[in-house]
Design a protein around this motif. Structure first.
Motif, PDB file in Angstrom:
ATOM      1  N   LYS A  31       0.828  -1.211   0.000  1.00  0.00           N
ATOM      2  CA  LYS A  31       0.000   0.000   0.000  1.00  0.00           C
ATOM      3  C   LYS A  31       0.857   1.254   0.000  1.00  0.00           C
ATOM      4  N   VAL A  32       1.905   1.266   0.812  1.00  0.00           N
ATOM      5  CA  VAL A  32       2.782   2.442   0.883  1.00  0.00           C
ATOM      6  C   VAL A  32       3.470   2.667  -0.463  1.00  0.00           C
ATOM      7  N   VAL A  60      13.260   3.469  -6.157  1.00  0.00           N
ATOM      8  CA  VAL A  60      12.606   2.406  -5.378  1.00  0.00           C
ATOM      9  C   VAL A  60      13.587   1.857  -4.350  1.00  0.00           C
ATOM     10  N   VAL A  61      14.798   1.548  -4.801  1.00  0.00           N
ATOM     11  CA  VAL A  61      15.806   0.996  -3.890  1.00  0.00           C
ATOM     12  C   VAL A  61      16.061   1.961  -2.730  1.00  0.00           C
ATOM     13  N   SER A  62      16.213   3.239  -3.041  1.00  0.00           N
ATOM     14  CA  SER A  62      16.495   4.206  -1.983  1.00  0.00           C
ATOM     15  C   SER A  62      15.289   4.468  -1.087  1.00  0.00           C
ATOM     16  N   ASN A  63      14.096   4.119  -1.550  1.00  0.00           N
ATOM     17  CA  ASN A  63      12.895   4.348  -0.756  1.00  0.00           C
ATOM     18  C   ASN A  63      12.417   3.119   0.012  1.00  0.00           C
ATOM     19  N   LEU A  64      13.099   1.999  -0.086  1.00  0.00           N
ATOM     20  CA  LEU A  64      12.661   0.807   0.641  1.00  0.00           C
ATOM     21  C   LEU A  64      12.590   1.063   2.143  1.00  0.00           C
ATOM     22  N   GLN A  65      13.530   1.808   2.679  1.00  0.00           N
ATOM     23  CA  GLN A  65      13.495   2.132   4.113  1.00  0.00           C
ATOM     24  C   GLN A  65      12.268   2.991   4.434  1.00  0.00           C
ATOM     25  N   TYR A  66      11.942   3.919   3.520  1.00  0.00           N
ATOM     26  CA  TYR A  66      10.748   4.746   3.689  1.00  0.00           C
ATOM     27  C   TYR A  66       9.503   3.866   3.700  1.00  0.00           C
ATOM     28  N   PHE A  67       9.419   2.941   2.754  1.00  0.00           N
ATOM     29  CA  PHE A  67       8.269   2.044   2.706  1.00  0.00           C
ATOM     30  C   PHE A  67       8.160   1.277   4.017  1.00  0.00           C
ATOM     31  N   GLN A  75      -2.366   2.369  11.427  1.00  0.00           N
ATOM     32  CA  GLN A  75      -3.269   3.055  10.523  1.00  0.00           C
ATOM     33  C   GLN A  75      -4.704   2.927  11.023  1.00  0.00           C
ATOM     34  N   ASP A  76      -5.524   3.930  10.677  1.00  0.00           N
ATOM     35  CA  ASP A  76      -6.931   3.835  11.033  1.00  0.00           C
ATOM     36  C   ASP A  76      -7.646   2.947  10.015  1.00  0.00           C
ATOM     37  N   ASN A  77      -8.935   2.800  10.137  1.00  0.00           N
ATOM     38  CA  ASN A  77      -9.693   1.915   9.254  1.00  0.00           C
ATOM     39  C   ASN A  77      -9.714   2.355   7.812  1.00  0.00           C
ATOM     40  N   ASN A  78      -9.400   3.633   7.536  1.00  0.00           N
ATOM     41  CA  ASN A  78      -9.376   4.143   6.170  1.00  0.00           C
ATOM     42  C   ASN A  78      -7.980   4.087   5.575  1.00  0.00           C
ATOM     43  N   GLY A  79      -7.006   3.557   6.318  1.00  0.00           N
ATOM     44  CA  GLY A  79      -5.650   3.438   5.807  1.00  0.00           C
ATOM     45  C   GLY A  79      -4.765   4.647   6.097  1.00  0.00           C
ATOM     46  N   ALA A  80      -5.338   5.665   6.761  1.00  0.00           N
ATOM     47  CA  ALA A  80      -4.544   6.859   7.078  1.00  0.00           C
ATOM     48  C   ALA A  80      -3.627   6.551   8.254  1.00  0.00           C
TER      49      ALA A  80
END
Length: 82
Positions: A31-32, A60-67, A75-80
């Motif tokens: 999802k992230v 993508v590789v540099s953002n794996l830690q972010y993910f 997260q709440d029920n709406n995914g926030a």
């Protein structure tokens, strides 16, 4: 669509492959990663700093830690993220 922007399916497949190479469960980051793709597209295929994304696979590789960090947040029920 800009020829430099990959199809979302290709983007997500690459994220899945990268997760496998670092022993991460793709399902935890799906999802992230999808939200990040959508944000980059809405931003004209630029990152959060306004820089054009040229090497999206490197991004993508540099953002794996972010993910990973965003996936770990409750997260709440709406995914926030709360």
């Amino acid at each position: 669509m800009n020829k430099y922007i990959p199809k979302k399916e290709d983007f997500m497949q690459y994220v899945k492959e990268r997760c496998a190479t670092v022993n991460e469960k793709f399902e935890l980051h799906e999802k992230v990663a999808s939200d990040k793709y959508d944000a980059w597209v809405l931003n004209g295929w630029k990152d959060g700093l306004g820089n054009k994304i040229g090497n999206w696979k490197g991004k993508v590789v540099s953002n794996l830690q972010y993910f990973k960090s965003k996936s770990a947040k409750p997260q709440d029920n709406n995914g926030a993220i709360v």
